[in-house]
Scaffold this motif. Structure first.
Motif, PDB file in Angstrom:
ATOM      1  N   VAL A   1       0.852  -1.199   0.000  1.00 60.02           N
ATOM      2  CA  VAL A   1       0.000   0.000   0.000  1.00 60.02           C
ATOM      3  C   VAL A   1       0.888   1.249   0.000  1.00 60.02           C
ATOM      4  N   GLY A   2       0.610   2.145  -0.925  1.00 55.04           N
ATOM      5  CA  GLY A   2       1.356   3.407  -0.964  1.00 55.04           C
ATOM      6  C   GLY A   2       2.620   3.341  -1.801  1.00 55.04           C
ATOM      7  N   GLU A   3       3.012   2.142  -2.191  1.00 51.44           N
ATOM      8  CA  GLU A   3       4.223   2.031  -3.018  1.00 51.44           C
ATOM      9  C   GLU A   3       3.918   2.343  -4.478  1.00 51.44           C
ATOM     10  N   SER A   4       4.977   2.654  -5.190  1.00 49.09           N
ATOM     11  CA  SER A   4       4.810   3.105  -6.576  1.00 49.09           C
ATOM     12  C   SER A   4       4.522   1.957  -7.531  1.00 49.09           C
ATOM     13  N   VAL A   5       3.616   2.233  -8.474  1.00 47.02           N
ATOM     14  CA  VAL A   5       3.451   1.358  -9.631  1.00 47.02           C
ATOM     15  C   VAL A   5       4.189   2.038 -10.778  1.00 47.02           C
ATOM     16  N   VAL A   6       5.175   1.319 -11.337  1.00 48.11           N
ATOM     17  CA  VAL A   6       6.091   1.945 -12.295  1.00 48.11           C
ATOM     18  C   VAL A   6       5.954   1.299 -13.674  1.00 48.11           C
ATOM     19  N   ARG A   7       5.723   2.151 -14.695  1.00 49.83           N
ATOM     20  CA  ARG A   7       5.714   1.696 -16.079  1.00 49.83           C
ATOM     21  C   ARG A   7       6.428   2.754 -16.896  1.00 49.83           C
ATOM     22  N   TYR A   8       7.061   2.402 -17.984  1.00 49.52           N
ATOM     23  CA  TYR A   8       7.896   3.324 -18.757  1.00 49.52           C
ATOM     24  C   TYR A   8       8.992   3.922 -17.864  1.00 49.52           C
ATOM     25  N   GLY A   9       9.312   3.248 -16.725  1.00 49.19           N
ATOM     26  CA  GLY A   9      10.272   3.813 -15.778  1.00 49.19           C
ATOM     27  C   GLY A   9       9.719   4.991 -14.982  1.00 49.19           C
ATOM     28  N   MET A  10       8.420   5.237 -15.113  1.00 44.57           N
ATOM     29  CA  MET A  10       7.788   6.396 -14.484  1.00 44.57           C
ATOM     30  C   MET A  10       6.695   5.936 -13.519  1.00 44.57           C
ATOM     31  N   ILE A  11       6.455   6.759 -12.517  1.00 44.48           N
ATOM     32  CA  ILE A  11       5.416   6.416 -11.535  1.00 44.48           C
ATOM     33  C   ILE A  11       4.031   6.730 -12.108  1.00 44.48           C
ATOM     34  N   LEU A  12       3.237   5.677 -12.319  1.00 44.64           N
ATOM     35  CA  LEU A  12       1.869   5.881 -12.810  1.00 44.64           C
ATOM     36  C   LEU A  12       0.943   6.251 -11.658  1.00 44.64           C
ATOM     37  N   GLY A  13       1.265   5.762 -10.459  1.00 45.58           N
ATOM     38  CA  GLY A  13       0.417   6.026  -9.303  1.00 45.58           C
ATOM     39  C   GLY A  13       0.902   5.184  -8.138  1.00 45.58           C
ATOM     40  N   PHE A  14       0.111   5.217  -7.049  1.00 46.45           N
ATOM     41  CA  PHE A  14       0.490   4.513  -5.820  1.00 46.45           C
ATOM     42  C   PHE A  14      -0.596   3.508  -5.469  1.00 46.45           C
ATOM     43  N   ALA A  15      -0.176   2.329  -5.027  1.00 44.42           N
ATOM     44  CA  ALA A  15      -1.127   1.255  -4.719  1.00 44.42           C
ATOM     45  C   ALA A  15      -2.069   1.689  -3.605  1.00 44.42           C
ATOM     46  N   LYS A  16      -3.375   1.531  -3.839  1.00 46.42           N
ATOM     47  CA  LYS A  16      -4.367   1.859  -2.803  1.00 46.42           C
ATOM     48  C   LYS A  16      -4.470   0.730  -1.793  1.00 46.42           C
ATOM     49  N   GLU A  17      -4.358  -0.507  -2.314  1.00 48.38           N
ATOM     50  CA  GLU A  17      -4.337  -1.680  -1.430  1.00 48.38           C
ATOM     51  C   GLU A  17      -3.108  -2.496  -1.814  1.00 48.38           C
ATOM     52  N   SER A  18      -2.753  -3.429  -1.003  1.00 46.70           N
ATOM     53  CA  SER A  18      -1.528  -4.170  -1.338  1.00 46.70           C
ATOM     54  C   SER A  18      -1.790  -5.057  -2.553  1.00 46.70           C
ATOM     55  N   ILE A  19      -0.814  -5.053  -3.450  1.00 42.67           N
ATOM     56  CA  ILE A  19      -0.924  -5.781  -4.718  1.00 42.67           C
ATOM     57  C   ILE A  19       0.077  -6.939  -4.657  1.00 42.67           C
ATOM     58  N   LYS A  20      -0.402  -8.108  -5.048  1.00 46.25           N
ATOM     59  CA  LYS A  20       0.485  -9.288  -5.040  1.00 46.25           C
ATOM     60  C   LYS A  20       1.071  -9.490  -6.431  1.00 46.25           C
TER      61      LYS A  20
END
Ligand SMILES: [Ca+2]
Ligand SMILES: [Ca+2]
Ligand SMILES: [Ca+2]
Ligand SMILES: [Ca+2]
Ligand SMILES: [Ca+2]
Lengths: 510, 510
Positions: free
Chosen positions: A56-75
């Motif tokens: 939760v709160g960690e970055s989701v990264v695509r194209y080497g860029m932060i698209l957003g932050f996890a709202k819930e924990s992602i497996k």
């Protein structure tokens, strides 16, 4: 984006910093998509799968860029849809960070020269040898078209080194608010179109005589003379007009016919990039390939422009990071603000962006959508930002602000001096420019199968795991140089598919 | 305007209520210009001379309308320049008087029928028999142009009753703010262009497939079928596109080829009026002649449209007086306000109007300038006011609001249903429309001498006293019916001088 290009038959990962990848097709739950990664649920085609656990709160990264932050924990192996992400804080366009992402390791260009037409002014070289005939106003279009038809039949065959005769017909010039502050854009566009490298420095302007856009607004005073300018109201009728136009064209064609191709460094090449009819794969296959080719071109000293304000607007902070200094970054924010204001005056904004179709196509937010567009510019440092239709003063990767509209971006980039354009498409468009070759790159193999005769390069092989971004990027790089050198003709050139010259006029019609 | 047309070799008086006349050439002081009128000073060409004593505060009348009030007492034979007049109180556009100038005595039309192409929908008749091919978006232009060229070479010769094949290429359709409130104007224009009487009710629309302007925005649901619509993205490549376009065109041409001209009442005729490249004589010779011809057309039941908001804006209260009821007058003020607002959003207004050139040309204020333009509409009652590109519901004189820009007014009027346009010019323009014949009327004999092959009717003879407004007006009326009937071809048709279809899009480009 250039170093690690991990591809599997089931998903595509673009940057080694990415912790998500894109499903090439619908992937069922329980599928092993890579070593240690098993899908926990069905992943729809073009959607994102997590490549590692994301708290939760960690970055989701695509194209080497932060698209957003996890709202819930992602497996690891989870589907990441638009509900899983919190948008990153929208960038304050006045205080964007610049220079913090300057990539100095660009892929090495395998070729360093092309065969172009050197120009008398010492600027960029031509990729084609064309007589461009400019006009001050739409009123002359009828006469000019008749004359050009006659020139093509009677004169062009006499001059084998000249590729074509292209009239610059446009809707500007009169019945417009010529004193409006925004009038500088269409006027600059028409001024600079005359200087396009494919026109070989030859000036031929046709005016009416009573229009608001006078010849002195288009040409330097020293260029205004009877060898370069024909005013129809000074001609004694239609036959005299045609005769005068034919005579001047003949003189210009004789000069142009002396031009021959010669080996030139890539620093003499200026090309433009844009996309149109994009789909979910554009940002995955065609655009990254163009980015790879662009990085190689820039590495070898070429100038490459990308554009389309509304397409990049929501990822502009990632462009800012690549700007080489504050001046470039400030110009970037100025252009974005200008366009925001232009749209808001008509109570239009980007609120409907992305569309439900975009989301269905796997784009979870506006940053991700913009990144798909920006990725066509590779990772090179951005050395300059241009207002619409401005001419560059630097070599390298340039952000040339234009509308995203394909048909308006084209003439803007031509005015900025591109001698060739690379056009990425997902859905397919027969778009073309008469003044410069347009290379069509498609995002899906289905498009290439459907429009085999209209698509020049198929980047869709990346989506099916049959080629890497590096491979298609290198193929595109080679194709660009072959087309620029006159060794290849694009599909649009072969069939003479040319769009009208649609000039960007933000000011009112009167 | 129709009853008294006093002409002398030295001055022109338009309406019997006028207490001023216009000098045909520079007149020296002491010249007897008419019985009892001797010039007290030099009167420059196209400037006004007083025909009677005018006391301080009394009206100066031209075109039967008050141009202003004398600031000092004016003697018969005096020059009236821009300093002599106080502007009439600017009309409050919300409270204009309507119906106080309804002219029921129109000049009798000497002919009551023409030979036109009746249309299946029972609306206005065609003056030409044309296959019009519409497009949803500029993206298809390249393919459509190649196909139309091939159609003209291979198909048109098989159908001798069909005059031409005209593609409606335009800059709208995508990369535009399709949800902006002003988008209704370009969309309505493209919808209604399909219904132009010269296209014979045949529908052929070419779309791309991913554009914002979808086919259902242009056509009724019942008209959307494979007989009428080709979507390029559904075609398997370029050759398939051309094949599909050729096949559909062949089918439409077969149907159009069955159309034949037949005698029709003038109530089946709808024409448009506009001017461009105007000079000081336009409002004296060409425009009043068109007004006279218009009155005869209306008297015989025809529909005549005049347009060009910024050209008439400052005399709009005189248009209001001719409106037959409150509803028409309210629509008039609504259209004027819309345009005022459109211009002011870009901080543009009419302040630079009239120009120093206008004043030098004898126009003393903005009302006089507007009256010169309005006079092309004659004196007929105004039965309807249309928003840009709207279709009329009434017969008679109609004010169809459009930009003054020649090239934008043209397609707006075509969308409103004109089957022919009359174009008044002073300086001369080779303007033309592919979808309808354009008759060119010049304001000066010098223009006719210079452009003998491009001008259809010379109203300049009025300025030299060699013809009256009634005579030229009647000549023009006859010429309109001859062109409408296919007995004459205009200069623009003869040389195929056609402007691009420039659509009025007040909304932003995205
Ligand atoms: Ca790198
Ligand atoms: Ca585009
Ligand atoms: Ca009357
Ligand atoms: Ca605006
Ligand atoms: Ca006009």
């Amino acid at each position: 984006m250039d170093k690690v290009l991990e591809i599997s038959p089931l998903f595509i990962r673009i940057n080694d910093a990415d912790n998500v990848a894109i499903a090439v097709k619908d992937i069922p739950a329980g599928a092993k998509v890579a070593e240690g990664i098993i899908t926990n649920m069905e992943i729809p085609q073009a959607h994102k799968v997590a490549l590692e656990d994301i708290n939760v709160g960690e970055s989701v990264v695509r194209y080497g860029m932060i698209l957003g932050f996890a709202k819930e924990s992602i497996k690891c192996g989870d589907w990441i849809n638009e509900f899983a992400l919190e948008l990153p804080k929208p960038p304050n366009i006045d205080e964007m960070e610049y220079g913090k992402n300057i990539d100095t390791e660009l892929p090495k260009a395998p070729r360093r020269t092309f065969e172009g037409f050197r120009n008398p002014d010492g600027g960029y070289a031509g990729t084609r040898n064309i007589l461009g005939i400019s006009s001050t106003v739409q009123c002359v279009t009828g006469v000019l078209n008749v004359a050009v038809q006659k020139m093509k039949e009677e004169l062009l065959p006499k001059y084998p080194n000249v590729d074509d005769i292209v009239p610059i017909n446009h809707a500007y010039g009169c019945g417009v608010a010529i004193n409006a502050s925004e009038a500088n854009i269409p006027i600059r566009t028409l001024r600079n179109l005359i200087k396009n490298p494919n026109f070989g420095g030859q000036i031929m302007v046709v005016g009416l005589g009573c229009e608001k856009l006078t010849v002195d607004m288009l040409l330097e005073e020293t260029d205004i003379n009877p060898n370069n300018v024909i005013i129809l109201q000074e001609q004694e009728g239609f036959d005299a007009m045609i005769k005068a136009l034919m005579k001047m064209a003949d003189m210009k064609l004789q000069i142009l016919n002396e031009r021959i191709r010669e080996p030139l460094p890539l620093s003499d090449l200026c090309i433009g990039l844009q996309c149109g009819g994009s789909d979910a794969f554009s940002g995955v296959t065609a655009n990254p390939s163009a980015g790879y080719a662009s990085d190689m071109l820039v590495e070898a000293g070429a100038t490459v422009m990308f554009s389309e304000v509304t397409e990049v607007r929501d990822g502009v902070h990632y462009i800012a990071e690549r700007c080489i200094n504050k001046e470039v970054c400030d110009k970037l924010s100025k252009e974005m603000k200008w366009y925001d204001n232009y749209l808001s005056e008509s109570e239009v904004d980007r609120s409907a962006n992305p569309t439900p179709g975009n989301k269905k196509g796997g784009l979870c937010n506006i940053v991700e959508k913009a990144m798909g567009s920006i990725t066509k510019s590779g990772t090179s440092p951005i050395v300059e930002v241009l207002s619409p239709a401005e001419r560059p003063t630097k070599h390298g990767m340039i952000y040339a602000a234009t509308p995203a509209s394909d048909i308006v971006c084209g003439p803007c980039q031509l005015a900025s001096g591109i001698a060739l354009q690379v056009f990425m498409t997902g859905r397919g468009t027969p778009y073309g420019l008469a003044a410069a070759p347009v290379i069509k790159v498609c995002s899906r193999s289905e498009m290439k199968q459907m429009w085999g005769d209209l698509i020049d390069v198929n980047a869709g092989l990346i989506a099916t795991g049959d080629a890497s971004i590096k491979e298609i990027g290198t193929e595109l790089f080679d194709y660009i140089l072959d087309v620029a050198s006159g060794k290849m003709r694009t599909a649009a050139e072969k069939y003479k598919l040319y769009n009208d010259v649609c000039i960007f006029n933000p000011a009112p019609i009167t």
